[in-house]
Write a protein that holds these residues in place. Structure first.
Motif, PDB file in Angstrom:
ATOM      1  N   GLU A  79     -21.741 105.923 -22.940  1.00  0.00           N
ATOM      2  CA  GLU A  79     -19.961 106.449 -22.654  1.00  0.00           C
ATOM      3  C   GLU A  79     -20.568 107.604 -21.800  1.00  0.00           C
ATOM      4  O   GLU A  79     -20.020 108.138 -20.773  1.00  0.00           O
ATOM      5  CB  GLU A  79     -18.953 106.422 -23.743  1.00  0.00           C
ATOM      6  CG  GLU A  79     -17.888 106.373 -23.158  1.00  0.00           C
ATOM      7  CD  GLU A  79     -16.764 106.054 -23.926  1.00  0.00           C
ATOM      8  OE1 GLU A  79     -16.702 106.931 -24.878  1.00  0.00           O
ATOM      9  OE2 GLU A  79     -15.951 105.179 -23.586  1.00  0.00           O
ATOM     10  N   ARG A  80     -20.621 108.539 -22.656  1.00  0.00           N
ATOM     11  CA  ARG A  80     -20.851 109.902 -21.987  1.00  0.00           C
ATOM     12  C   ARG A  80     -22.069 110.226 -21.631  1.00  0.00           C
ATOM     13  O   ARG A  80     -21.796 111.186 -19.845  1.00  0.00           O
ATOM     14  CB  ARG A  80     -20.980 110.997 -23.419  1.00  0.00           C
ATOM     15  CG  ARG A  80     -21.361 112.356 -22.585  1.00  0.00           C
ATOM     16  CD  ARG A  80     -23.379 112.578 -22.981  1.00  0.00           C
ATOM     17  NE  ARG A  80     -24.307 111.878 -22.993  1.00  0.00           N
ATOM     18  CZ  ARG A  80     -25.440 112.674 -22.995  1.00  0.00           C
ATOM     19  NH1 ARG A  80     -25.508 112.501 -21.909  1.00  0.00           N
ATOM     20  NH2 ARG A  80     -26.507 111.704 -23.902  1.00  0.00           N
ATOM     21  N   GLU A  82     -22.621 107.561 -18.656  1.00  0.00           N
ATOM     22  CA  GLU A  82     -22.000 106.960 -17.970  1.00  0.00           C
ATOM     23  C   GLU A  82     -21.133 107.688 -17.507  1.00  0.00           C
ATOM     24  O   GLU A  82     -21.006 108.131 -15.974  1.00  0.00           O
ATOM     25  CB  GLU A  82     -22.034 105.729 -17.986  1.00  0.00           C
ATOM     26  CG  GLU A  82     -21.056 104.989 -17.171  1.00  0.00           C
ATOM     27  CD  GLU A  82     -20.872 103.679 -16.959  1.00  0.00           C
ATOM     28  OE1 GLU A  82     -20.836 102.527 -16.173  1.00  0.00           O
ATOM     29  OE2 GLU A  82     -20.401 103.035 -17.813  1.00  0.00           O
ATOM     30  N   ARG A  83     -20.622 108.892 -17.606  1.00  0.00           N
ATOM     31  CA  ARG A  83     -19.565 110.299 -17.220  1.00  0.00           C
ATOM     32  C   ARG A  83     -19.982 110.948 -17.393  1.00  0.00           C
ATOM     33  O   ARG A  83     -19.942 111.030 -15.713  1.00  0.00           O
ATOM     34  CB  ARG A  83     -18.679 110.208 -18.686  1.00  0.00           C
ATOM     35  CG  ARG A  83     -17.536 111.804 -18.482  1.00  0.00           C
ATOM     36  CD  ARG A  83     -16.468 111.762 -19.587  1.00  0.00           C
ATOM     37  NE  ARG A  83     -17.351 112.278 -20.410  1.00  0.00           N
ATOM     38  CZ  ARG A  83     -17.448 111.360 -21.484  1.00  0.00           C
ATOM     39  NH1 ARG A  83     -17.778 110.277 -22.015  1.00  0.00           N
ATOM     40  NH2 ARG A  83     -18.849 112.216 -22.725  1.00  0.00           N
ATOM     41  N   GLU A  84     -21.359 111.188 -17.180  1.00  0.00           N
ATOM     42  CA  GLU A  84     -21.626 112.796 -16.602  1.00  0.00           C
ATOM     43  C   GLU A  84     -22.750 111.987 -14.582  1.00  0.00           C
ATOM     44  O   GLU A  84     -22.374 112.758 -14.370  1.00  0.00           O
ATOM     45  CB  GLU A  84     -23.189 113.014 -17.481  1.00  0.00           C
ATOM     46  CG  GLU A  84     -21.975 114.060 -18.828  1.00  0.00           C
ATOM     47  CD  GLU A  84     -23.681 114.500 -19.064  1.00  0.00           C
ATOM     48  OE1 GLU A  84     -24.655 114.269 -19.526  1.00  0.00           O
ATOM     49  OE2 GLU A  84     -22.897 115.487 -20.437  1.00  0.00           O
ATOM     50  N   ASP A  86     -21.196 109.271 -13.112  1.00  0.00           N
ATOM     51  CA  ASP A  86     -21.031 109.772 -12.130  1.00  0.00           C
ATOM     52  C   ASP A  86     -19.744 110.548 -11.946  1.00  0.00           C
ATOM     53  O   ASP A  86     -20.309 110.816 -10.854  1.00  0.00           O
ATOM     54  CB  ASP A  86     -19.030 109.003 -12.997  1.00  0.00           C
ATOM     55  CG  ASP A  86     -19.177 107.334 -13.313  1.00  0.00           C
ATOM     56  OD1 ASP A  86     -19.854 106.147 -12.782  1.00  0.00           O
ATOM     57  OD2 ASP A  86     -18.344 106.867 -14.184  1.00  0.00           O
ATOM     58  N   GLU A  87     -19.688 112.178 -12.464  1.00  0.00           N
ATOM     59  CA  GLU A  87     -19.854 113.033 -12.127  1.00  0.00           C
ATOM     60  C   GLU A  87     -20.424 113.435 -11.314  1.00  0.00           C
ATOM     61  O   GLU A  87     -20.253 113.845  -9.975  1.00  0.00           O
ATOM     62  CB  GLU A  87     -19.686 114.150 -13.188  1.00  0.00           C
ATOM     63  CG  GLU A  87     -19.527 115.773 -12.928  1.00  0.00           C
ATOM     64  CD  GLU A  87     -18.672 116.751 -13.605  1.00  0.00           C
ATOM     65  OE1 GLU A  87     -19.159 117.472 -13.497  1.00  0.00           O
ATOM     66  OE2 GLU A  87     -18.737 116.263 -14.621  1.00  0.00           O
TER      67      GLU A  87
END
Length: 419
Positions: A79-80, A82-84, A86-87
């Motif tokens: 999750e971490r 993928e969050r980065e 996406d950013e």
């Protein structure tokens, strides 16, 4: 009065929820540390409880089964990431996207060193999870990986698509290895290392538009011994393939013996224990790398060509699967002293690559890069090649090897092959 009472109840519920989530995160963080030390199989509720001062009944209140806790650990890491991703993916160009994701990776590692970011488990141990859980986690990974592949562009051409897959795979593997690479550096060096890493990915090793030409190296001969060591090489090759595929705990003595059609007793004739097996597998792999490097150094040609020859030969061996190199992630199950020995030997191989790069810089065939960073990227690339053996098997092997080695030699940002 009712309004005030409901507000108080809501605030109390929020406080309880906050406490629940905080304790749950502490449990997940403790489990992540244990998984990195012992693997999924070695992580227990008892040991997690000791780390967070809870009994096993309390741990079970948050996670009914151990595999659910392990899944939460891996899910948090994915999750971490993928969050980065996406950013970074909002940046306008491939180079800007890669630069931003590298920056986020360096920032996270700095925060972990300072204790302001929770520990995370290595994703390699996902393979030790039960099949249904493994499939869910791999689904998350594939979704994230496709986003990273789009960092480098998109194409409908099959060869170009394969090229982008190789770039994304090597890039991600390098970011996974960064905590190990950076462990030898002060936090104040991170800014420079970020820039050197990005410049290496932008331009590769080759100087001034040179094209690396891989020399045709002879294949290192198998070393056969007489007496009790005779036949050990067969065990090590079979064990290396199984550990790469199933992880340390999935490569049982029974499976290794079965692949060779011999008894368990034959295994113990050669090896005292599985830790001994892993150490010998690493030694055999590093002997292979050393042998190929020495063969390349003995050839005529530029140092760029010698580096290309080394990585081309070793990547081809990984893709072929007959005599693969053991993945570095297997060292996570070893005792700390053995892990240190494995890392020291890996550093020897990396330093030999660094020496070849320094000689290439002096010669003019290699750009003025940071050879310590570049040599680690070379080792990461070799280590990670095993994962793409299926990708390589779906196309001409020589083409697959050229596509896979091109990012190190010529950078990650050229037009996709075939476009």
């Amino acid at each position: 009065m009712n309004v005030e009472s409901n507000a108080a109840k809501g605030a109390d519920q929020e406080e309880r929820t906050g406490r629940f989530e905080a304790k749950r995160e502490r449990i997940v963080s403790a489990a992540a540390e244990l998984i990195n030390e012992r693997g999924v199989k070695g992580m227990t509720f008892v040991d997690v409880g000791r780390m967070v001062d809870l009994n096993t009944t309390s741990i079970a209140y948050y996670f009914k089964r151990k595999d659910r806790l392990a899944e939460a650990v891996f899910h948090r890491t994915l999750e971490r990431i993928e969050r980065e991703v996406d950013e970074a993916g909002t940046e306008p160009t491939p180079q800007a996207r890669v630069r931003r994701y590298l920056e986020l990776s360096f920032e996270r590692i700095a925060a972990q060193r300072e204790g302001t970011h929770p520990p995370e488990a290595q994703l390699s141990d996902i393979r030790a999870m039960p099949e249904d859980t493994r499939e869910r986690l791999l689904g998350e990974f594939v979704r994230m990986f496709r986003k990273v592949r789009r960092f480098f562009g998109e194409t409908d051409d099959p060869v170009g698509h394969a090229d982008l897959t190789a770039r994304a795979h090597i890039f991600l593997e390098f970011t996974y290895w960064l905590p190990v690479l950076l462990s030898d550096y002060s936090r104040t060096d991170f800014g420079r290392l970020h820039e050197r890493s990005f410049e290496l990915m932008r331009l590769g090793l080759a100087a001034g538009g040179r094209q690396a030409e891989a020399l045709d190296l002879p294949v290192p001969a198998r070393v056969e011994s007489d007496g009790p060591e005779r036949g050990l090489g067969d065990f090590l090759e079979a064990a290396t393939r199984l550990i790469n595929e199933r992880g340390y705990r999935g490569a049982s003595v029974e499976r290794i013996a079965s692949q060779l059609n011999v008894t368990k007793g034959s295994f113990y004739h050669h090896l005292a224990a599985k830790d001994d097996l892993v150490m010998k597998c690493f030694a055999a792999s590093y002997d292979r790398v050393s042998a190929v490097q020495r063969l390349a150094l003995a050839e005529e040609g530029s140092f760029l060509d010698r580096i290309a020859s080394s990585v081309f030969s070793l990547v081809h061996a990984q893709f072929d699967g007959d005599r693969p190199l053991l993945r570095t992630t297997a060292m996570g199950v070893l005792p700390p002293r053995m892990q240190q020995l494995v890392l020291e030997r890996s550093d020897w191989m990396a330093r030999r690559f660094a020496g070849m790069m320094i000689d290439g810089i002096a010669q003019g065939s290699v750009r003025a890069i940071d050879p310590l960073v570049a040599s680690q990227l070379a080792m990461v690339m070799l280590n990670a090649a095993w994962d793409l053996r299926g990708w390589a098997g779906r196309r001409d092997m020589a083409l697959a090897t050229r596509l896979y080695t091109a990012p190190l030699l010529h950078g990650f940002f050229g037009p996709p092959a075939g476009s």
